[in-house]
Motif scaffolding. Structure first.
Motif, PDB file in Angstrom:
ATOM      1  N   GLU A   1       4.317  57.158  62.756  1.00  0.00           N
ATOM      2  CA  GLU A   1       4.869  56.192  61.806  1.00  0.00           C
ATOM      3  C   GLU A   1       5.299  56.928  60.541  1.00  0.00           C
ATOM      4  O   GLU A   1       4.561  57.772  60.031  1.00  0.00           O
ATOM      5  CB  GLU A   1       3.766  55.183  61.465  1.00  0.00           C
ATOM      6  N   VAL A   2       6.483  56.603  60.060  1.00  0.00           N
ATOM      7  CA  VAL A   2       6.920  57.154  58.783  1.00  0.00           C
ATOM      8  C   VAL A   2       6.587  56.133  57.691  1.00  0.00           C
ATOM      9  O   VAL A   2       6.904  54.955  57.825  1.00  0.00           O
ATOM     10  CB  VAL A   2       8.438  57.447  58.789  1.00  0.00           C
ATOM     11  N   VAL A   3       5.877  56.611  56.659  1.00  0.00           N
ATOM     12  CA  VAL A   3       5.607  55.749  55.508  1.00  0.00           C
ATOM     13  C   VAL A   3       6.616  56.158  54.429  1.00  0.00           C
ATOM     14  O   VAL A   3       6.447  57.172  53.762  1.00  0.00           O
ATOM     15  CB  VAL A   3       4.154  55.898  55.006  1.00  0.00           C
TER      16      VAL A   3
ATOM     17  N   SER B   1       7.485  54.977  51.548  1.00  0.00           N
ATOM     18  CA  SER B   1       7.067  54.998  50.137  1.00  0.00           C
ATOM     19  C   SER B   1       6.330  56.291  49.796  1.00  0.00           C
ATOM     20  O   SER B   1       6.351  56.740  48.651  1.00  0.00           O
ATOM     21  CB  SER B   1       6.178  53.792  49.837  1.00  0.00           C
ATOM     22  N   GLU B   2       5.699  56.905  50.779  1.00  0.00           N
ATOM     23  CA  GLU B   2       4.929  58.138  50.542  1.00  0.00           C
ATOM     24  C   GLU B   2       5.701  59.381  50.995  1.00  0.00           C
ATOM     25  O   GLU B   2       5.200  60.500  50.865  1.00  0.00           O
ATOM     26  CB  GLU B   2       3.600  58.082  51.291  1.00  0.00           C
ATOM     27  N   LYS B   3       6.877  59.162  51.591  1.00  0.00           N
ATOM     28  CA  LYS B   3       7.676  60.282  52.120  1.00  0.00           C
ATOM     29  C   LYS B   3       6.837  61.143  53.058  1.00  0.00           C
ATOM     30  O   LYS B   3       6.771  62.366  52.940  1.00  0.00           O
ATOM     31  CB  LYS B   3       8.245  61.122  50.978  1.00  0.00           C
ATOM     32  N   VAL B   4       6.180  60.456  53.973  1.00  0.00           N
ATOM     33  CA  VAL B   4       5.283  61.158  54.881  1.00  0.00           C
ATOM     34  C   VAL B   4       5.432  60.592  56.292  1.00  0.00           C
ATOM     35  O   VAL B   4       5.649  59.391  56.483  1.00  0.00           O
ATOM     36  CB  VAL B   4       3.816  61.060  54.371  1.00  0.00           C
TER      37      VAL B   4
ATOM     38  N   PRO C   1       5.265  66.103  55.514  1.00  0.00           N
ATOM     39  CA  PRO C   1       6.243  65.622  54.541  1.00  0.00           C
ATOM     40  C   PRO C   1       7.587  65.310  55.204  1.00  0.00           C
ATOM     41  O   PRO C   1       7.970  65.994  56.155  1.00  0.00           O
ATOM     42  CB  PRO C   1       6.394  66.796  53.567  1.00  0.00           C
ATOM     43  N   THR C   2       8.267  64.284  54.731  1.00  0.00           N
ATOM     44  CA  THR C   2       9.618  64.009  55.224  1.00  0.00           C
ATOM     45  C   THR C   2      10.677  64.517  54.244  1.00  0.00           C
ATOM     46  O   THR C   2      11.852  64.564  54.579  1.00  0.00           O
ATOM     47  CB  THR C   2       9.839  62.494  55.463  1.00  0.00           C
ATOM     48  N   THR C   3      10.247  64.850  53.021  1.00  0.00           N
ATOM     49  CA  THR C   3      11.171  65.424  52.033  1.00  0.00           C
ATOM     50  C   THR C   3      10.426  66.519  51.264  1.00  0.00           C
ATOM     51  O   THR C   3       9.193  66.507  51.204  1.00  0.00           O
ATOM     52  CB  THR C   3      11.637  64.368  50.996  1.00  0.00           C
TER      53      THR C   3
ATOM     54  N   ASP D   1      -4.469  51.499  41.208  1.00  0.00           N
ATOM     55  CA  ASP D   1      -4.885  50.276  40.522  1.00  0.00           C
ATOM     56  C   ASP D   1      -5.112  49.151  41.533  1.00  0.00           C
ATOM     57  O   ASP D   1      -6.066  48.400  41.438  1.00  0.00           O
ATOM     58  CB  ASP D   1      -3.823  49.834  39.509  1.00  0.00           C
ATOM     59  N   GLU D   2      -4.193  49.098  42.471  1.00  0.00           N
ATOM     60  CA  GLU D   2      -4.286  48.096  43.533  1.00  0.00           C
ATOM     61  C   GLU D   2      -4.159  48.826  44.863  1.00  0.00           C
ATOM     62  O   GLU D   2      -3.408  49.804  44.959  1.00  0.00           O
ATOM     63  CB  GLU D   2      -3.132  47.094  43.417  1.00  0.00           C
ATOM     64  N   PRO D   3      -4.857  48.355  45.899  1.00  0.00           N
ATOM     65  CA  PRO D   3      -4.650  48.959  47.221  1.00  0.00           C
ATOM     66  C   PRO D   3      -3.183  48.839  47.634  1.00  0.00           C
ATOM     67  O   PRO D   3      -2.520  47.859  47.273  1.00  0.00           O
ATOM     68  CB  PRO D   3      -5.532  48.114  48.138  1.00  0.00           C
ATOM     69  N   LYS D   4      -2.669  49.849  48.318  1.00  0.00           N
ATOM     70  CA  LYS D   4      -1.286  49.785  48.756  1.00  0.00           C
ATOM     71  C   LYS D   4      -1.237  49.788  50.277  1.00  0.00           C
ATOM     72  O   LYS D   4      -2.241  50.089  50.929  1.00  0.00           O
ATOM     73  CB  LYS D   4      -0.515  50.973  48.182  1.00  0.00           C
ATOM     74  N   THR D   5      -0.076  49.466  50.795  1.00  0.00           N
ATOM     75  CA  THR D   5       0.058  49.446  52.242  1.00  0.00           C
ATOM     76  C   THR D   5       0.302  50.855  52.748  1.00  0.00           C
ATOM     77  O   THR D   5       1.259  51.509  52.337  1.00  0.00           O
ATOM     78  CB  THR D   5       1.227  48.532  52.667  1.00  0.00           C
ATOM     79  N   GLY D   6      -0.605  51.334  53.578  1.00  0.00           N
ATOM     80  CA  GLY D   6      -0.466  52.666  54.154  1.00  0.00           C
ATOM     81  C   GLY D   6      -0.041  52.570  55.606  1.00  0.00           C
ATOM     82  O   GLY D   6       0.457  51.537  56.056  1.00  0.00           O
TER      83      GLY D   6
END
Ligand code: ZN
Length: 132
Positions: free
Chosen positions: A32-34, A36-39, A56-58, A101-106
């Motif tokens: 899976e490519v995330v 937002s994290e460029k991963v 890393p994707t970038t 600050d808030e959990p994010k979607t991984g």
């Protein structure tokens, strides 16, 4: 709490996937490519826990910088929790530095948040909770 997965930072997803397919004698259960994290993440199921390869994707991805600085290797240990918000509140009260600050979607359809390695004897700790 149980160990959901161990995250390993790698330079190249394809090469590392070949290596871990041999070590674990199994194919990845999921990639899976995330964005937002460029991963790019590659998961291997190992019993109840997983191995997560992070590539890393970038060149400006956080993982690219990590690998550049520290080399490939263990990046984080992830613990699955029932209620991530409650656990983060508890840890903040205990004086831990929560990096989100808030959990994010991984990856893997989970809410995730990280606790700074300086508070955990050098290990970046991820808390994750399956989205319902
Ligand atoms: Zn992870």
């Amino acid at each position: 709490m149980h160990i959901d997965h161990i995250g390993i930072a790698v330079k190249d997803a394809k090469t590392a996937t070949e290596t871990y397919s041999k070590i674990l004698n199994t194919k990845p259960s999921k990639t899976e490519v995330v964005e937002s994290e460029k991963v790019e993440t590659v998961f291997f199921q190992t019993g109840e826990s997983k191995v997560e390869l992070l590539a890393p994707t970038t060149p400006d991805s956080v993982i690219a910088k990590y690998v550049e600085k520290k080399g490939e290797g263990l990046h984080h240990v992830a613990f699955e929790v029932e209620d991530i918000h409650a656990e983060l509140d508890r840890l903040r009260k205990e004086g831990f530095t929560v990096l989100n600050d808030e959990p994010k979607t991984g990856a893997d359809n989970k809410l995730v948040a990280f606790v700074h390695p300086k508070d955990n004897h050098g290990v970046l700790v991820e808390l994750c909770q399956s989205k319902k």
